[in-house]
Design a protein around this motif. Structure first.
Motif, short mmCIF file in Angstrom:
data_model
loop_
_atom_site.label_atom_id
_atom_site.label_comp_id
_atom_site.label_asym_id
_atom_site.label_seq_id
_atom_site.Cartn_x
_atom_site.Cartn_y
_atom_site.Cartn_z
N GLU A 1 0.80 -1.22 0.00
CA GLU A 1 0.00 0.00 0.00
C GLU A 1 0.83 1.27 0.00
O GLU A 1 0.31 2.36 -0.30
N GLY A 2 2.11 1.15 0.32
CA GLY A 2 2.96 2.34 0.43
C GLY A 2 2.80 3.02 1.77
O GLY A 2 2.00 2.62 2.60
N GLN A 3 3.56 4.08 1.98
CA GLN A 3 3.50 4.79 3.25
C GLN A 3 2.39 5.83 3.24
O GLN A 3 2.11 6.45 2.21
N SER A 4 1.78 6.04 4.39
CA SER A 4 0.73 7.06 4.51
C SER A 4 0.74 7.66 5.92
O SER A 4 -0.28 7.65 6.61
N PRO A 5 1.90 8.17 6.36
CA PRO A 5 1.96 8.78 7.69
C PRO A 5 1.09 10.03 7.74
O PRO A 5 0.94 10.74 6.74
N LYS A 6 0.54 10.30 8.89
CA LYS A 6 -0.30 11.48 9.07
C LYS A 6 0.45 12.64 9.70
O LYS A 6 -0.09 13.74 9.81
N THR A 7 1.70 12.38 10.13
CA THR A 7 2.45 13.40 10.85
C THR A 7 3.87 13.55 10.30
O THR A 7 4.55 12.55 10.08
N LEU A 8 4.27 14.79 10.09
CA LEU A 8 5.65 15.12 9.75
C LEU A 8 6.32 15.65 11.01
O LEU A 8 5.78 16.54 11.68
N VAL A 9 7.48 15.12 11.36
CA VAL A 9 8.25 15.60 12.49
C VAL A 9 9.57 16.18 11.98
O VAL A 9 10.31 15.50 11.27
N VAL A 10 9.83 17.44 12.34
CA VAL A 10 11.12 18.06 12.03
C VAL A 10 11.94 18.01 13.32
O VAL A 10 11.65 18.73 14.27
N GLY A 11 12.90 17.11 13.36
CA GLY A 11 13.68 16.89 14.57
C GLY A 11 15.15 17.20 14.38
O GLY A 11 15.61 17.47 13.27
N CYS A 12 15.89 17.13 15.47
CA CYS A 12 17.32 17.40 15.45
C CYS A 12 18.11 16.12 15.14
O CYS A 12 17.65 15.01 15.43
N SER A 13 19.29 16.29 14.59
CA SER A 13 20.16 15.15 14.30
C SER A 13 20.76 14.54 15.55
O SER A 13 21.34 13.45 15.49
N ASP A 14 20.63 15.21 16.68
CA ASP A 14 21.20 14.76 17.95
C ASP A 14 20.83 13.30 18.22
O ASP A 14 19.66 12.92 18.13
N SER A 15 21.83 12.49 18.56
CA SER A 15 21.63 11.05 18.74
C SER A 15 20.74 10.72 19.94
O SER A 15 20.23 9.60 20.05
N ARG A 16 20.55 11.69 20.83
CA ARG A 16 19.74 11.45 22.03
C ARG A 16 18.26 11.73 21.82
O ARG A 16 17.44 11.46 22.71
N VAL A 17 17.91 12.27 20.66
CA VAL A 17 16.54 12.74 20.46
C VAL A 17 15.97 12.15 19.18
O VAL A 17 15.72 12.85 18.19
N ASP A 18 15.75 10.86 19.18
CA ASP A 18 15.18 10.15 18.04
C ASP A 18 13.66 10.25 18.12
O ASP A 18 13.04 9.70 19.03
N PRO A 19 13.01 10.96 17.18
CA PRO A 19 11.55 11.14 17.25
C PRO A 19 10.78 9.83 17.33
O PRO A 19 9.83 9.71 18.12
N ALA A 20 11.17 8.84 16.54
CA ALA A 20 10.44 7.57 16.54
C ALA A 20 10.55 6.88 17.89
O ALA A 20 9.58 6.28 18.38
N LEU A 21 11.71 6.98 18.52
CA LEU A 21 11.91 6.36 19.83
C LEU A 21 11.15 7.12 20.91
O LEU A 21 10.47 6.52 21.75
N LEU A 22 11.24 8.45 20.89
CA LEU A 22 10.56 9.27 21.90
C LEU A 22 9.05 9.06 21.87
O LEU A 22 8.38 9.07 22.90
N MET A 23 8.51 8.88 20.67
CA MET A 23 7.06 8.77 20.51
C MET A 23 6.61 7.32 20.36
O MET A 23 5.42 7.06 20.17
N GLN A 24 7.57 6.40 20.44
CA GLN A 24 7.26 4.98 20.30
C GLN A 24 6.44 4.71 19.04
O GLN A 24 5.43 4.00 19.06
N ALA A 25 6.88 5.32 17.95
CA ALA A 25 6.18 5.18 16.67
C ALA A 25 6.62 3.90 15.96
O ALA A 25 7.78 3.50 16.01
N LYS A 26 5.67 3.28 15.29
CA LYS A 26 5.97 2.11 14.48
C LYS A 26 6.41 2.54 13.08
O LYS A 26 6.15 3.68 12.66
N PRO A 27 7.05 1.64 12.33
CA PRO A 27 7.40 1.98 10.95
C PRO A 27 6.15 2.42 10.19
O PRO A 27 5.11 1.78 10.26
N GLY A 28 6.28 3.53 9.49
CA GLY A 28 5.16 4.05 8.71
C GLY A 28 4.30 5.06 9.44
O GLY A 28 3.44 5.69 8.83
N ASP A 29 4.54 5.26 10.75
CA ASP A 29 3.69 6.17 11.54
C ASP A 29 4.02 7.63 11.30
O ASP A 29 3.12 8.48 11.27
#
Length: 211
Positions: free
Chosen positions: A33-61
């Protein structure tokens, strides 16, 4: 292969086992089906601040853009390469995301470089040039709290830079159109490494409050 790289390889095998061996449904769906995320996150490259980890997002979220200090440049047609702007365009016009989150954080190296001028003496510094996007945040901090401890100045500057990026998002015509149609919302978040709190900018109170 270094021990650190081996850790990453082991991590990939765990990921593959979870999503491609034991639970194949998610990636089968994303593949067909391809990707269809509903949210764009503009985050920092900092290794301590991974948006997917912080938000416990699954692949494609979530669709993620990461760069130094999670900055969004203002809309412009000319100039050089526009990696961030092109990714924003794809997320908004192509994927039709419904939300954009600008995610700032404490102890940001880019903000430190902006406020202290660590890279200003290097005429060929990419960081110094990039951080000029948020130069007004620096000026505001130095005006409003010139005698405050550096840590407080850095946190204030990081938060103000999130607001600048939010304003810059609004300079894109296709974002203006989506906002006018009320099909897109913009959020400003700030992650505190000291304590692990997530703050959100409250438009009515004009300040960051805990989520």
């Amino acid at each position: 292969m270094s021990d650190e790289v081996k850790k990453l390889v082991d991590g990939f095998h765990k990921f593959r086992t979870k999503y491609f061996v034991k639970d194949t449904e998610l990636y089968e769906h994303l593949n067909t089906e391809g990707q269809s995320p509903k949210t764009l996150v503009v985050g920092c490259s900092d290794s301590r601040v991974d948006p997917a980890l912080l938000m416990q997002a699954k692949p494609g979220d979530i669709f993620v853009i990461r760069n130094v200090a999670n900055l969004v440049p203002p809309y412009e047609k000319g100039g050089g390469f526009h990696g961030v702007s092109s990714a924003i365009e794809f997320a908004v016009n192509g994927l039709k995301v419904e939300s954009i989150i600008v995610l700032g954080h404490e102890q940001c190296g880019g903000i430190n470089a902006l406020l202290t001028g660590d890279y200003n003496n290097h005429s060929d510094s990419f960081i110094s040039s990039w951080m000029k996007i948020a130069i007004e945040a620096k000026y505001e901090v130095l005006r409003e709290m010139p005698s405050a401890p550096l840590k407080d100045q850095l946190n204030s500057c990081a938060k103000k830079s999130v607001l600048i990026s939010m304003e810059n998002l609004m300079s894109f015509p296709f974002i203006q159109a989506r906002m006018k149609d009320q099909t897109l919302k913009i959020y400003g978040w700030f992650f505190e490494l000291d304590g692990g709190r997530m703050l959100e900018f409250d438009y009515e109170q004009r300040k960051f409050v805990e989520i």
